[in-house]
Scaffold this motif. Structure first.
Motif, PDB file in Angstrom:
ATOM      1  N   TRP A  68      -3.103  -2.945  -0.673  1.00  0.00           N
ATOM      2  CA  TRP A  68      -1.968  -3.879  -0.568  1.00  0.00           C
ATOM      3  C   TRP A  68      -1.009  -3.728  -1.742  1.00  0.00           C
ATOM      4  N   VAL A  69      -1.552  -3.360  -2.900  1.00  0.00           N
ATOM      5  CA  VAL A  69      -0.683  -3.152  -4.063  1.00  0.00           C
ATOM      6  C   VAL A  69       0.168  -1.900  -3.826  1.00  0.00           C
ATOM      7  N   GLU A  70      -0.455  -0.853  -3.292  1.00  0.00           N
ATOM      8  CA  GLU A  70       0.307   0.371  -2.981  1.00  0.00           C
ATOM      9  C   GLU A  70       1.475   0.045  -2.052  1.00  0.00           C
ATOM     10  N   ARG A  71       1.241  -0.853  -1.111  1.00  0.00           N
ATOM     11  CA  ARG A  71       2.293  -1.232  -0.164  1.00  0.00           C
ATOM     12  C   ARG A  71       3.385  -2.093  -0.813  1.00  0.00           C
ATOM     13  N   LEU A  72       2.987  -2.870  -1.821  1.00  0.00           N
ATOM     14  CA  LEU A  72       3.992  -3.747  -2.460  1.00  0.00           C
ATOM     15  C   LEU A  72       5.141  -2.944  -3.079  1.00  0.00           C
ATOM     16  N   TYR A  73       4.846  -1.689  -3.476  1.00  0.00           N
ATOM     17  CA  TYR A  73       5.905  -0.872  -4.086  1.00  0.00           C
ATOM     18  C   TYR A  73       7.071  -0.631  -3.132  1.00  0.00           C
ATOM     19  N   LEU A  74       6.874  -0.837  -1.835  1.00  0.00           N
ATOM     20  CA  LEU A  74       7.983  -0.635  -0.892  1.00  0.00           C
ATOM     21  C   LEU A  74       9.135  -1.596  -1.209  1.00  0.00           C
ATOM     22  N   LEU A  75       8.818  -2.704  -1.885  1.00  0.00           N
ATOM     23  CA  LEU A  75       9.868  -3.672  -2.206  1.00  0.00           C
ATOM     24  C   LEU A  75      10.905  -3.082  -3.161  1.00  0.00           C
ATOM     25  N   ILE A 135      14.031  -1.839  -1.538  1.00  0.00           N
ATOM     26  CA  ILE A 135      14.984  -2.845  -1.071  1.00  0.00           C
ATOM     27  C   ILE A 135      15.868  -3.326  -2.209  1.00  0.00           C
ATOM     28  N   ASN A 136      15.233  -3.597  -3.347  1.00  0.00           N
ATOM     29  CA  ASN A 136      16.022  -4.103  -4.470  1.00  0.00           C
ATOM     30  C   ASN A 136      15.304  -3.718  -5.762  1.00  0.00           C
ATOM     31  N   GLU A 137      15.756  -2.616  -6.344  1.00  0.00           N
ATOM     32  CA  GLU A 137      15.054  -2.052  -7.497  1.00  0.00           C
ATOM     33  C   GLU A 137      15.085  -3.013  -8.689  1.00  0.00           C
ATOM     34  N   ARG A 138      16.235  -3.622  -8.918  1.00  0.00           N
ATOM     35  CA  ARG A 138      16.385  -4.507 -10.072  1.00  0.00           C
ATOM     36  C   ARG A 138      15.424  -5.701  -9.961  1.00  0.00           C
ATOM     37  N   LYS A 139      15.434  -6.300  -8.790  1.00  0.00           N
ATOM     38  CA  LYS A 139      14.589  -7.463  -8.543  1.00  0.00           C
ATOM     39  C   LYS A 139      13.102  -7.086  -8.668  1.00  0.00           C
ATOM     40  N   PHE A 140      12.768  -5.912  -8.135  1.00  0.00           N
ATOM     41  CA  PHE A 140      11.382  -5.447  -8.198  1.00  0.00           C
ATOM     42  C   PHE A 140      10.947  -5.301  -9.659  1.00  0.00           C
ATOM     43  N   ASP A 141      11.808  -4.633 -10.466  1.00  0.00           N
ATOM     44  CA  ASP A 141      11.436  -4.391 -11.861  1.00  0.00           C
ATOM     45  C   ASP A 141      11.386  -5.687 -12.667  1.00  0.00           C
TER      46      ASP A 141
END
Lengths: 250, 250
Positions: A186-193, A196-202
Motif C-alpha cells: 500500500w505504501v508503494e501505491r501511495l507514491y502515485l499521489l 497528481i501533485n508533486e508539491r503537495k506530496f512532498d
C-alpha cells in the motif's frame, strides 16, 4: 479479501472460454499462488515467497472471468490463495497474513518475524492497525485521489513514531521483516499521489521523515524490486479502474 | 474488542472514586490481565493463562467506572489487556488472539498450536471464521434470545464437519488446543439457550452430534472448569444486560 468491489458485474451469468478452462495440474514440488495482477494482498504474498526463496509459480486470474473450477474450489471467491502440495493432495490457504505467517514458519531460512514473542505480537497488532491506512487509501483512490485522508495521516503518524522509537532503518531491524513487507504494497501505491501533485506530496512526505527514509530504502530492497510497479503504472491502473468501473482491489 | 456496546453512558462525565483510583503497582514476576467479568474475549485469555500454567493476577475493571489511568494507558479502551513485566518497564498487549498466541510462544510448556504450520494456519482461519457465530450470538442474545440465527447454525455446521474430518475428540487432537479454547467462551454461553427452551435446544443440538460431544468433553476439562459459569448464570447476566441497557460484551 473478497471480490467485493466488483459490484457491476454478474459472475453467475458469465459464459466465456476462460470460465470453462480446466484447472491447472496437480502440484509436485512447487507452491502455486492464485493472484490477480495489481492486487496488493497478493503482492504481500509475492514479497514473502521471494524473501523466503520458496519455489513457486503464479496462476494469474482475471477477476471478470473467473474459471468455474476456481469458483467451485473457493466458493467465497477469496484471493489470494496459496496452493500447497501435500501427500494428501493439494491443499489451499487463504488470507494474506495467515499465508505469509505460514510461509515464515514453513521455511526457516531468513526468518521474517521477530524471535521475541512480544515484538512479534506488537508487529501483528501494527499490521492490523495498518488496515486503517488501507481503508483510507481506498477512499482516497476512489474519490478522485483526494489528498489528506485523515485515516492515512493518522496511521502514518503511528508508524513514523514507531520507527523513531525502534531507532532502526526497518521495522524488522537492519533488514526488512514481516511488518515491513506486510505494509509495503500500500505504501508503494501511495507514491502515485506524486503523479497528481508533486508539491503537495512532498509537503506531506516531509511530515514523516523516518517513514519517508524507510520508503526510500524499501524501494532498493531486492525482494521489493522484483515485484515493484512504478507510481505512473499504479496511477494509470487506479484511474482506469475508476473510469471503467472495473472491479479493483485495494 | 472495543467497549462499543456502551452507547448510553458518557464516560467523560464520570466522577467517581473508582475513576480516580491510582494504578496498580508495577509488576515483578507475574502477568496481569485487565478483565471485565463475563467478557468472553477476556475469558479466552484466562483459559490460555490457565492452560499454560502461567503466573498471573486478574485486575477486574468495571466498564461503567473505568479508572482514569486505564483510559490514559489505553485510549482506545480495548479489553482485555495483558500487562507484561520487562526490564524496560511493564508492557501491554491487546487483542485476545494476539495475546493468546503470544502466551503460547512465550511459555513452551503444553504447546497449544499445532507444530504443523499448515494445521496452525487452518486453525487460525477457523478462529477467524468463528467470528460469524460471535456475531450471530450477539444478535440472538440481543433479540430476546430468538432461536435459529442462520449465522450460528452455518458456523456450527462448518465446525461439525471439521471435527468429523479430523476424527479426533478435540480440534487439537486428543486434548484441547488453541482452536478449542479460542471458540469455547461463546459455546459455553450458547448453553444458556437451554434455559429458555430445552426441547428446541436439544433438537438443534442433535443436528451437530460431533460438536455436541466435543462440548460435553470440553466441560470436563480442568482448564475450562476453572473459569466456567453455569447456563443459568449466563442467562441471568445477558437478560439483565438487556433489561437495564447496561453495556455488555459478547
Amino acid at each position: 479479501m473478497y471480490f467485493r468491489r466488483v459490484k457491476s458485474y454478474d459472475f453467475a451469468s458469465l459464459t466465456c472460454s476462460n470460465c470453462r478452462a480446466s484447472s491447472p495440474p496437480r502440484l509436485t514440488d512447487k507452491l502455486r499462488l492464485y493472484h490477480v495482477d495489481m492486487n496488493p494482498y497478493g503482492h504481500r504474498v509475492l514479497l514473502i515467497l521471494e524473501a523466503k526463496k520458496a519455489k513457486y509459480e503464479v496462476y494469474r486470474l482475471d477477476p471478470l472471468h473467473l474459471p468455474e473450477w476456481f469458483r467451485v474450489k473457493n466458493p467465497r471467491l477469496k484471493i489470494p490463495v496459496l496452493e500447497i502440495p501435500t501427500d494428501q493432495g493439494d491443499k489451499f490457504l487463504f488470507e494474506s497474513v495467515v499465508i505469509c505467517d505460514y510461509l515464515d514458519e514453513k521455511y526457516p531460512r531468513n526468518p521474517l518475524h521477530s524471535r521475541d514473542p512480544y515484538v512479534k505480537a506488537q508487529d501483528r497488532l501494527l499490521i492490523e492497525r495498518f488496515n486503517e491506512l488501507i481503508k483510507g487509501s481506498l477512499e482516497c483512490f476512489d474519490t478522485n485521489f483526494a489528498f489528506g485522508s485523515e485515516q492515512i495521516v493518522q496511521t502514518l503518524d503511528i508508524f513514523e513514531k514507531e520507527l523513531a522509537e525502534r531507532g532502526t532503518n526497518y521495522f524488522g531491524g537492519n533488514k526488512p521483516g514481516m511488518l515491513d513487507y506486510m505494509i509495503w504494497p500500500w505504501v508503494e501505491r501511495l507514491y502515485l499521489l506524486r503523479c497528481i501533485n508533486e508539491r503537495k506530496f512532498d509537503e506531506k512526505r516531509s511530515k514523516f521523515p523516518n517513514f519517508a527514509d524507510w520508503g526510500d530504502q524499501m524501494q532498493l530492497d531486492e525482494v521489493v524490486k522484483k515485484h515493484a510497479n512504478s507510481p505512473s503504472e499504479y496511477f494509470e491502473y487506479y484511474q482506469n479502474a475508476r473510469t471503467h468501473s472495473m472491479g479493483y482491489y485495494l
